[in-house]
Structures are given as C-alpha cells and as structure tokens.
Write an enzyme that holds these catalytic residues in place. Structure first.
Site, mmCIF file in Angstrom:
data_model
loop_
_atom_site.group_PDB
_atom_site.id
_atom_site.type_symbol
_atom_site.label_atom_id
_atom_site.label_comp_id
_atom_site.label_asym_id
_atom_site.label_seq_id
_atom_site.Cartn_x
_atom_site.Cartn_y
_atom_site.Cartn_z
ATOM 1 N N HIS A 12 3.369 -2.403 -4.009
ATOM 2 C CA HIS A 12 2.135 -2.712 -4.916
ATOM 3 C C HIS A 12 1.703 -1.697 -5.738
ATOM 4 O O HIS A 12 2.226 -0.124 -6.018
ATOM 5 C CB HIS A 12 1.338 -2.364 -3.889
ATOM 6 C CG HIS A 12 1.168 -3.498 -2.368
ATOM 7 N ND1 HIS A 12 0.830 -3.264 -1.526
ATOM 8 C CD2 HIS A 12 0.869 -4.818 -2.829
ATOM 9 C CE1 HIS A 12 1.128 -4.263 -0.915
ATOM 10 N NE2 HIS A 12 1.300 -5.066 -1.896
ATOM 11 N N GLY A 60 4.918 -10.084 -8.125
ATOM 12 C CA GLY A 60 4.673 -10.436 -6.838
ATOM 13 C C GLY A 60 3.547 -11.474 -6.966
ATOM 14 O O GLY A 60 3.780 -12.246 -6.474
ATOM 15 N N ASP A 65 6.859 -12.200 -4.362
ATOM 16 C CA ASP A 65 7.482 -11.984 -3.383
ATOM 17 C C ASP A 65 7.844 -13.383 -2.080
ATOM 18 O O ASP A 65 8.847 -13.171 -1.102
ATOM 19 C CB ASP A 65 6.098 -12.239 -1.723
ATOM 20 C CG ASP A 65 5.356 -10.546 -3.045
ATOM 21 O OD1 ASP A 65 5.456 -10.007 -3.042
ATOM 22 O OD2 ASP A 65 3.708 -10.444 -2.940
ATOM 23 N N ASP A 85 0.204 -0.626 -0.360
ATOM 24 C CA ASP A 85 -0.698 -0.178 -0.169
ATOM 25 C C ASP A 85 -2.436 -0.180 0.745
ATOM 26 O O ASP A 85 -2.440 -0.991 0.223
ATOM 27 C CB ASP A 85 -1.282 -0.428 -2.058
ATOM 28 C CG ASP A 85 -2.838 0.857 -1.998
ATOM 29 O OD1 ASP A 85 -3.178 1.169 -1.191
ATOM 30 O OD2 ASP A 85 -3.409 0.022 -3.491
ATOM 31 N N HIS A 92 -3.117 -11.930 -3.064
ATOM 32 C CA HIS A 92 -2.037 -12.480 -3.116
ATOM 33 C C HIS A 92 -1.691 -12.006 -1.661
ATOM 34 O O HIS A 92 -0.544 -12.428 -0.898
ATOM 35 C CB HIS A 92 -0.885 -12.843 -3.589
ATOM 36 C CG HIS A 92 0.461 -11.290 -4.370
ATOM 37 N ND1 HIS A 92 -1.040 -10.212 -4.218
ATOM 38 C CD2 HIS A 92 0.991 -10.884 -3.694
ATOM 39 C CE1 HIS A 92 -0.066 -9.304 -4.951
ATOM 40 N NE2 HIS A 92 1.256 -9.159 -4.273
ATOM 41 N N ASP A 95 0.688 -13.965 0.836
ATOM 42 C CA ASP A 95 2.463 -13.924 0.705
ATOM 43 C C ASP A 95 3.176 -12.735 1.255
ATOM 44 O O ASP A 95 4.475 -12.959 1.634
ATOM 45 C CB ASP A 95 2.094 -14.065 -1.141
ATOM 46 C CG ASP A 95 1.836 -15.424 -1.625
ATOM 47 O OD1 ASP A 95 2.078 -16.285 -0.922
ATOM 48 O OD2 ASP A 95 0.765 -15.255 -2.747
ATOM 49 N N ARG A 101 7.158 -11.146 8.071
ATOM 50 C CA ARG A 101 7.280 -11.974 9.151
ATOM 51 C C ARG A 101 8.941 -12.388 8.675
ATOM 52 O O ARG A 101 9.723 -12.658 9.692
ATOM 53 C CB ARG A 101 6.144 -13.199 8.691
ATOM 54 C CG ARG A 101 6.817 -13.968 10.399
ATOM 55 C CD ARG A 101 5.557 -14.983 10.299
ATOM 56 N NE ARG A 101 5.716 -15.898 9.057
ATOM 57 C CZ ARG A 101 6.937 -17.265 9.228
ATOM 58 N NH1 ARG A 101 7.700 -16.882 9.762
ATOM 59 N NH2 ARG A 101 6.286 -17.591 7.953
#
Length: 128
Positions: A12, A60, A65, A85, A92, A95, A101
């Site tokens: 981030h 990202g 991502d 962060d 987003h 995402d 996941r």
C-alpha cells in the site's frame, strides 16, 4: 517441498518505502526468484534494486491485485508478500480481500507485514 518459483510483492502507498527497503535487504534472495509486483510497488523496487528482474503489472486500484490473484489461481505465484496499511482506507479494499482469500484458498505462504515476510525469506524457512 519444491523450490519457490515466483514471489508477488505488493505494498500500500504508506508501505512502499518499507517494501523498497525490504527488497534491498533481501536482494540476493529475491534475485534467485521470479518477481511480480503491482505497478507502482514494482517501480519502487526497481529503483531500490536495479539488478532485480521485476515484472510490473497494473497498479493495484487499476487491476494489479486481480492480475496477481489470477496468477495465484493458475499456480504461477508461489508466495505473496503484501505490506498492508491497516490505518488507511482503501477504495479497492474488496480487491485486496479477494487477493488474500485466493492466497488462502490456494494455500501459498502469505505475509501481510514485514515481520512475517522476514521469516518467509529466511534461508531454509520454506525448504527453498
């Protein structure tokens, strides 16, 4: 366990300096791996470590991502290091959650902070 082939690096905005320093510290280990990174993070890593071969994807928020998530799902990424962060809202965020996941579903090592990333890149930690 087989040797790691590809490490995805993401950070981030407020963690990009940390990621660049992390890459500098582990440049020798990272040089033996294929590195993919989201766009801006990849640029910062290349500035810090010009000798590293970094494949830069989209940033990202523009789909980077998701590109890395697809690479996880197809078995192209063996480890995810994502300096998150937790104190800044991310537009987003869905995402980011999907990416984490996928790393969990496909059971690849994942570090979300520097302390865990340091452990994952310790020589021999993953049999690599």
């Amino acid at each position: 366990m087989t040797a790691l082939k590809c490490i995805a690096l993401i950070a981030h905005d407020q963690k990009k300096d940390d990621m660049a320093e992390f890459a500098r510290r582990h440049e020798a280990e990272l040089s033996r791996r294929r590195i993919v990174a989201t766009g801006t993070t990849g640029g910062r890593i290349k500035e810090a470590c010009p000798s590293l071969d970094v494949t830069r994807l989209k940033s990202g928020p523009l789909g980077g991502d998701q590109q890395i998530g697809a690479m996880i799902a197809t078995g192209e990424v063996d480890m995810l290091i994502f300096f998150v962060d937790p104190l800044t809202s991310m537009p987003h965020d869905v995402d980011v959650k999907a990416l984490m996941r996928l790393a969990t579903v496909y059971d690849i090592p994942m570090a979300l902070n520097r302390a865990t990333a340091e452990i994952l890149l310790t020589p021999g930690a993953l049999g690599a």
